[in-house]
Design a protein around this motif. Structure first.
Motif, mmCIF file in Angstrom:
data_model
loop_
_atom_site.group_PDB
_atom_site.id
_atom_site.type_symbol
_atom_site.label_atom_id
_atom_site.label_comp_id
_atom_site.label_asym_id
_atom_site.label_seq_id
_atom_site.Cartn_x
_atom_site.Cartn_y
_atom_site.Cartn_z
ATOM 1 N N PRO A 16 0.775 -1.273 -0.105
ATOM 2 C CA PRO A 16 0.107 0.096 -0.120
ATOM 3 C C PRO A 16 0.802 1.380 -0.008
ATOM 4 O O PRO A 16 1.103 1.971 0.891
ATOM 5 N N ILE A 17 1.526 1.594 -0.984
ATOM 6 C CA ILE A 17 2.470 2.864 -1.191
ATOM 7 C C ILE A 17 1.584 3.888 -0.987
ATOM 8 O O ILE A 17 2.012 4.702 0.011
ATOM 9 N N PHE A 18 0.281 4.158 -1.717
ATOM 10 C CA PHE A 18 -0.395 5.429 -1.426
ATOM 11 C C PHE A 18 -0.847 5.563 0.058
ATOM 12 O O PHE A 18 -0.780 6.866 0.478
ATOM 13 N N GLN A 19 -1.093 4.561 0.689
ATOM 14 C CA GLN A 19 -1.492 4.841 2.201
ATOM 15 C C GLN A 19 -0.407 4.982 2.749
ATOM 16 O O GLN A 19 -0.635 5.941 3.898
ATOM 17 N N VAL A 20 0.822 4.492 2.881
ATOM 18 C CA VAL A 20 1.664 4.682 3.588
ATOM 19 C C VAL A 20 2.329 6.122 3.180
ATOM 20 O O VAL A 20 2.499 6.836 4.077
ATOM 21 N N LEU A 21 2.411 6.558 1.979
ATOM 22 C CA LEU A 21 2.629 8.135 1.838
ATOM 23 C C LEU A 21 1.686 8.916 2.234
ATOM 24 O O LEU A 21 1.927 10.329 2.385
ATOM 25 N N GLY A 22 0.480 8.559 2.738
ATOM 26 C CA GLY A 22 -0.812 9.465 2.995
ATOM 27 C C GLY A 22 -1.309 9.795 1.850
ATOM 28 O O GLY A 22 -2.313 10.840 2.253
ATOM 29 N N TRP A 23 -1.182 9.633 0.734
ATOM 30 C CA TRP A 23 -2.172 10.456 -0.227
ATOM 31 C C TRP A 23 -3.306 9.957 -0.300
ATOM 32 O O TRP A 23 -4.247 10.828 -0.594
ATOM 33 N N SER A 24 -3.702 8.756 -0.052
ATOM 34 C CA SER A 24 -5.199 8.272 -0.346
ATOM 35 C C SER A 24 -5.954 8.993 0.758
ATOM 36 O O SER A 24 -7.279 9.043 0.711
ATOM 37 N N GLU A 25 -5.346 9.326 1.920
ATOM 38 C CA GLU A 25 -6.226 10.088 2.724
ATOM 39 C C GLU A 25 -6.220 11.513 2.598
ATOM 40 O O GLU A 25 -6.842 12.407 3.253
ATOM 41 N N SER A 26 -5.423 12.056 1.868
ATOM 42 C CA SER A 26 -5.396 13.458 1.561
ATOM 43 C C SER A 26 -6.380 13.989 0.505
ATOM 44 O O SER A 26 -7.190 13.099 0.201
ATOM 45 N N ASP A 27 -6.326 15.286 -0.062
ATOM 46 C CA ASP A 27 -7.305 15.398 -1.133
ATOM 47 C C ASP A 27 -6.744 16.258 -2.105
ATOM 48 O O ASP A 27 -5.305 16.592 -2.225
ATOM 49 N N GLY A 28 -7.221 16.660 -3.142
ATOM 50 C CA GLY A 28 -6.743 17.273 -4.133
ATOM 51 C C GLY A 28 -5.955 16.613 -5.205
ATOM 52 O O GLY A 28 -6.249 15.303 -5.558
ATOM 53 N N VAL A 29 -4.923 17.137 -5.536
ATOM 54 C CA VAL A 29 -3.886 16.445 -6.465
ATOM 55 C C VAL A 29 -3.515 15.035 -6.138
ATOM 56 O O VAL A 29 -3.317 14.198 -6.754
ATOM 57 N N LEU A 30 -2.953 15.146 -4.824
ATOM 58 C CA LEU A 30 -2.135 13.945 -4.234
ATOM 59 C C LEU A 30 -3.415 12.799 -4.229
ATOM 60 O O LEU A 30 -3.002 11.597 -4.734
ATOM 61 N N LEU A 31 -4.539 13.087 -3.807
ATOM 62 C CA LEU A 31 -5.656 11.997 -3.806
ATOM 63 C C LEU A 31 -5.892 11.469 -5.345
ATOM 64 O O LEU A 31 -5.934 10.164 -5.511
ATOM 65 N N TYR A 32 -5.979 12.498 -6.279
ATOM 66 C CA TYR A 32 -6.130 12.178 -7.656
ATOM 67 C C TYR A 32 -4.983 11.262 -8.167
ATOM 68 O O TYR A 32 -5.392 10.122 -8.770
ATOM 69 N N LEU A 33 -3.835 11.387 -7.936
ATOM 70 C CA LEU A 33 -2.851 10.691 -8.252
ATOM 71 C C LEU A 33 -2.942 9.541 -7.632
ATOM 72 O O LEU A 33 -2.469 8.296 -8.116
ATOM 73 N N ALA A 34 -3.152 9.270 -6.206
ATOM 74 C CA ALA A 34 -3.277 7.981 -5.556
ATOM 75 C C ALA A 34 -4.326 7.166 -6.328
ATOM 76 O O ALA A 34 -4.318 5.942 -6.541
ATOM 77 N N ARG A 35 -5.636 7.595 -6.862
ATOM 78 C CA ARG A 35 -6.549 6.981 -7.516
ATOM 79 C C ARG A 35 -6.244 6.639 -8.633
ATOM 80 O O ARG A 35 -6.485 5.469 -9.271
ATOM 81 N N LEU A 36 -5.584 7.555 -9.443
ATOM 82 C CA LEU A 36 -4.846 7.287 -10.945
ATOM 83 C C LEU A 36 -3.919 5.977 -10.740
ATOM 84 O O LEU A 36 -4.116 4.970 -11.398
ATOM 85 N N GLY A 37 -3.277 5.817 -9.528
ATOM 86 C CA GLY A 37 -2.332 4.767 -9.491
ATOM 87 C C GLY A 37 -3.312 3.494 -9.296
ATOM 88 O O GLY A 37 -2.932 2.338 -9.683
ATOM 89 N N GLY A 38 -3.975 3.797 -8.312
ATOM 90 C CA GLY A 38 -5.271 2.504 -8.086
ATOM 91 C C GLY A 38 -5.625 1.941 -9.504
ATOM 92 O O GLY A 38 -5.878 0.844 -9.665
ATOM 93 N N CYS A 39 -6.025 2.837 -10.275
ATOM 94 C CA CYS A 39 -6.622 2.678 -11.515
ATOM 95 C C CYS A 39 -5.750 1.707 -12.479
ATOM 96 O O CYS A 39 -6.079 0.832 -12.893
ATOM 97 N N LEU A 40 -4.529 2.185 -12.534
ATOM 98 C CA LEU A 40 -3.443 1.350 -13.314
ATOM 99 C C LEU A 40 -3.295 0.174 -12.627
ATOM 100 O O LEU A 40 -3.216 -0.795 -13.397
#
Lengths: 176, 401, 423
Positions: free
Chosen positions: C279-303
């Motif tokens: 869970p990279i994005f969770q460790v980085l905390g992106w998936s709990e943030s919002d804005g661009v970082l959340l979007y990136l986390a979701r994009l990563g999830g989509c990939l």
């Protein structure tokens, strides 16, 4: 069993149904009458000593020379032969049988000569006889399904007869 | 109303399903060319199969009555076009039998090399195409990859890849080129391990076994009765191979070669090579055994070619010079059968003393092998029809001639 | 998205919904169509490599990228033939039925956390139901073609696909039961964390079920060794024997669309959905943030999700180019004698595991999340309401929760589904 012995034995059993033999040929052959071929084959197949259980091939050979000069020199009268090549998968030997027929039944052009079918003895004869019928024009009496096999069913003539002429036209396709 | 119900015909009519006549071929992917099978089916079950032939009839026998034996060689190529070399060999031996022409040792060994390589090439197609019939594509290409190498070798020897006209009455058209034997042994060394790949992909594959084991079972007696020969006959357990049991003129080619006829005896095949175990579902005479005999014959052929290469390189004599194009034939008639990859290929030659034969006849192995189809396919499923016809490994060029 | 158009762009509500729907449709049709293009190209490359050859190499550069596009252009240019004996209306409609079904199912398929065209509480049910409609396409095509081979293909398809829906449904029930929801987004989110948290590794039974699911999914989309409906060597081309040109290619688009759909469904139900193995994005905390970082986390999830789906598709290709085809009776045997009992056994086993609260990989400390914290908002809300009510009223024995799943009273669930759940 030597060839002479075999001929004698068959003659003894089948009498005048064995009409001749040629034991000097490269492949020695025994001549059988058209109405005796089926029972001779059955005997040859079932005889414990012979066991000729495999019918390799049936061939129709037409002897006819259109040119009267050549025909005079040919040394034979026009006729049709049906040649049976038999062999045994058990005793590993082989035998050639011949049936000599007139080119046309009773000399009437168009009436096919007749010979008894051996398809009841060897199943493989079924298709081979159909092929001989198709190409050489010999009628096998007692064959369950005597139809043309290689040529179309509405083909006219018997292509491997020496006097055969290709039709001028077949369903709009130019023949010659 | 009661009387109506008692009437058996009415009840039967009520529950009976309609039968359907379906044409399989002549342009069907799995009929190996232009074979046409008319199936009478009841749902998925086939109640009757009627083969129709003749779509590839090219009048080879009629043509043979107008050409000298050497001129007819190219027409034999086009009979079993997957094993042209073996067809050439059959006809050459037949003509040699008539003119009583004997070959040198070297020429005989050359013919063994070529004939057995032809057998490998032919069985590879048989194997690959059988995979196609059962719905797997990859083995076909694996087989062709190796076959191409054999064709390369043949091309080097005679200049053609499919219709060779290489072996002729009298010997062969040319000697093997320099370095050919080395290339051939290199190929055999490379090819032998590949056979295991085929076994993994097909022979032992669970689905393959399910599709072929106990399907189209043919007893030995039935096979002989229908005139089946070659791997089809041996797959039914009949110990008969013309390379051992044939005519003198043919078997002397194989004199001194160590080989066993590939046939199951007491539940075992001759153990001259590692081969996978026979699955317990398989019954002697089924599609699986026919396929398996072919696979083992490939191994056997590899072994025979190796032996032949050794003998050829030390043999004396020449490679045989073809007879004259217009060689006058003696009067007489001969019949000779050889063990071609698909069965016993026989040629019958009647001569009236001219250079051109009076009558030629080709006894086709596939013609007889195919005739058993309608018997084997009775009551099977539609999917089994390609499986059974494929296991007979027919080539229409040879059937229709 | 409709709300966005409504509030930000101040469009009237119906128009906002329409615009949102069109955007979703266009996006998904591109996923399906472009996906089919890529998968057909991939299939050619994969099969080429499996068969010791190169596959397409020329069109569009080194790897033949554009081969499918070239084929597509060729297919468009081909004549669209309707046989004389065909029932022309059904014949023409059949490819679209299949394509539409395959395409519709994508509406409920989430590509990442919240990235879904229509967020449904019953997404699993919806996808299975719509996929079930796809079977009409081959049946109609086979029936309407007026060809006996096509009819054979259609009958086989009917028998096979309908049978395989049974074990397929049984397998799908297992993850739904463990997660307590039919909502694919929630099921995906419950598997966040390390790969051990994926449902396939939850307990031994779920792993078995995952394997059975994949087998049945392969069969239900008619891929080899279960491709009886188009069995080339037996039925010429089965139900699409008589089709040509673009109409024929629609069958292929539908086939590849469904392939990715069932693979994607397998990824969400059993293999963590859009959550990567670590869970990279969770460790980085992106998936709990919002804005661009959340979007990136979701994009990563989509990939992540696309990759998993593609792996599933590649496995199907691998199987197709390796194995011979089964016979119709063997296919039915596989389904009824093996897949159904194993799936049922897996379901009972997983149920047993849950009821007895045997240790699952989810219990491992420090990795993943607690599954019951990732449930749908309305369930959590209901839990809270129940807790507050319990605090006010003396709890009666019937209110005592029997387990995390059954903790909401029936009437309340129903009421919530009616109001909140239906959105």
């Amino acid at each position: 069993m030597s060839g002479q012995n075999l001929v004698e034995r068959l003659s003894k059993r089948f009498g005048d149904k064995i009409t001749g033999s040629n034991l000097e040929a490269i492949d020695p052959w025994i001549e059988v009458s058209p109405d005796g071929i089926a029972e001779v084959c059955e005997y040859l197949r079932d005889d414990a000593e012979l066991r000729l259980n495999l019918l390799n091939c049936i061939t129709g050979v037409d002897y006819f020379m259109a040119d009267p000069k050549k025909a005079a020199k040919a040394g034979w009268e026009p006729h049709t032969e049906v040649v049976y090549h038999l062999s045994s998968t058990l005793n590993k030997h082989s035998l050639v049988l011949k049936v000599i027929l007139p080119r046309w039944k009773d000399g009437v052009e168009g009436e096919l000569p007749e010979v008894l079918s051996v398809s009841g003895v060897y199943n493989t004869a079924n298709w081979h006889e159909r092929e001989v019928y198709d190409l050489s024009g010999v009628r096998f009496v007692g064959h369950p399904n005597l139809r043309r096999i290689l040529c179309p069913e509405d083909w006219v003539g018997y292509p491997l007869r020496k006097d055969y002429e290709m039709p001028l036209e077949y369903h709009g396709i130019r023949g010659r | 109303m009661a009387t109506q119900l008692d009437d058996a015909r009415i009840i039967e009519f009520d529950v009976r399903t309609d039968e359907m006549l379906v044409n399989m071929g002549p342009q069907h992917p799995s009929t190996h060319g232009v074979l046409r099978l008319v199936l009478r089916t009841d749902g998925e079950i086939v109640s009757e199969v009627e083969p129709h032939l003749g779509y590839l009839h090219r009048c080879a026998e009629k043509i043979g009555e107008n050409l000298t034996p050497r001129q007819w060689i190219p027409y034999t190529d086009r009979m079993d076009y997957l094993a042209g070399m073996n067809m050439n060999l059959g006809w050459s031996l037949c003509v040699e039998k008539l003119i009583e022409h004997d070959l040198s040792e070297k020429a005989k060994h050359l013919r063994v090399i070529i004939a057995e390589m032809g057998r490998i090439a032919s069985h590879l197609v048989g194997m690959g195409a059988y995979g196609l019939d059962l719905g797997t594509f990859s083995p076909f290409l694996y087989a062709f990859r190796e076959r191409e190498k054999i064709l390369d070798l043949f091309e080097e020897a005679c200049g053609a890849r499919l219709t060779y006209s290489y072996l002729t009455p009298g010997g062969a058209t040319a000697d093997l080129p320099n370095g050919w034997l080395q290339k051939c042994s290199a190929f055999l060394d490379q090819f032998e391990p590949v056979i295991q790949e085929y076994h993994a992909l097909l022979t032992t594959n669970a689905i393959f076994v399910k599709r072929t084991a106990a399907i189209g079972v043919m007893s030995g007696e039935m096979a002989v009765d229908y005139g089946c020969t070659g791997p089809v006959l041996r797959g039914s357990g009949v110990d008969y191979d013309l390379r051992r049991d044939g005519e003198e003129r043919y078997t002397e080619m194989y004199d001194g070669y160590a080989f066993e006829v590939i046939v199951q005896k007491e539940g075992h095949y001759p153990k001259d090579h590692d081969y996978p175990a026979i699955p317990k579902e398989a019954v002697l005479g089924d599609c699986w055994h026919r396929f398996y005999v072919r696979m083992l014959e490939v191994v056997q052929a590899v072994d025979l070619v190796r032996q032949a290469i050794d003998r050829y390189s030390t043999a004396s004599g020449d490679w045989g010079v073809p007879i004259k194009l217009t060689h006058k034939l003696p009067k007489g008639e001969v019949y000779l059968e050889t063990e071609a990859p698909r069965g016993q290929m026989g040629f019958y030659l009647v001569s009236d003393g001219n250079a051109i034969p009076w009558r030629v006849r080709a006894r086709s192995s596939c013609f007889c092998n195919l005739s058993v189809t309608s018997e084997l396919c009775r009551g099977c499923l539609i999917a089994d029809v390609p499986a059974i016809v494929g296991s007979l490994d027919v080539v229409m060029g040879e059937i229709d001639r | 998205m409709a709300e966005f158009f409504h509030t930000t762009c101040s469009l009237p509500t119906p128009l906002a919904y329409l615009v949102a729907a069109i955007i979703h449709c266009v996006l998904i049709i591109h996923v399906v169509a472009v996906g089919a293009l890529i998968f057909i190209w991939l299939e050619r490359k994969v099969s080429g490599r499996i068969q010791d050859r190169l596959g397409p190499t020329r069109v569009g550069g080194a790897f033949g990228w554009l081969q499918t596009l070239a084929d597509g252009i060729k297919l468009i240019a081909k004549e669209d033939i309707t046989p004389k004996d065909a029932d022309w209306m059904l014949f023409k409609a059949a490819p679209y039925v299949g394509f539409a079904a395959s395409y519709c199912a994508y509406i409920a398929l989430p590509f990442s956390d919240g990235w879904v065209a229509q967020h449904m509480n019953t997404a699993v049910f919806f996808i299975l139901a719509v996929l079930g409609i796809e079977v009409f396409s081959p049946i109609l095509a086979g029936y309407a073609s007026g060809s006996k081979w096509s009819l054979f293909g259609a009958m086989r398809e009917a028998a096979q696909v309908v049978s395989y829906e049974v074990p397929l449904g049984m397998c799908v029930v297992v993850p739904c039961m463990i997660c307590g929801t039919l909502n694919l987004v929630t099921i995906g989110n419950q598997q966040a964390g390390l790969f051990t948290n994926w449902l396939a590794f939850n307990d031994p039974f779920t792993f078995v079920v995952a394997v059975v699911y994949f087998t049945c999914a392969t069969a239900s989309v008619n891929r080899a060794p279960f491709d009886l409906a188009e069995a080339e060597s037996e039925l010429v081309a089965g139900f699409h024997t008589e089709y040509s040109g673009l109409r024929w290619s629609f069958f292929f688009m539908a086939e590849y669309g469904s392939m990715f759909l069932v693979s994607g469904l397998a990824a969400i139900l059993f293999f963590g959905g859009w959550n990567g193995p670590i869970p990279i994005f969770q460790v980085l905390g992106w998936s709990e943030s919002d804005g661009v970082l959340l979007y990136l986390a979701r994009l990563g999830g989509c990939l992540n999700f696309l990759l998993k789906g593609t792996i599933g598709v590649v496995v199907m290709m691998w199987v197709r180019w390796t194995l011979p085809r089964l016979r119709i009776d063997q296919v039915m045997t596989t389904c009824l004698k093996y897949c159904v009992p194993i799936a049922a056994f897996g379901f009972l086993g997983a149920l047993f595991w849950q009821v007895n609260e045997l240790p699952t990989s989810n219990d491992l400390p420090g990795i993943g999340i607690n599954r019951f914290e990732a449930r749908e908002s309305w369930v959590i809300e209901a839990d809270q309401q129940r807790a507050s009510r319990a605090a006010a009223v003396t709890p009666s024995p019937s209110d005592v929760p029997i387990g995390p799943i059954g903790s909401v009273e029936f009437d309340r669930v129903e009421a919530l589904v009616m109001t909140g759940g239906a959105r």
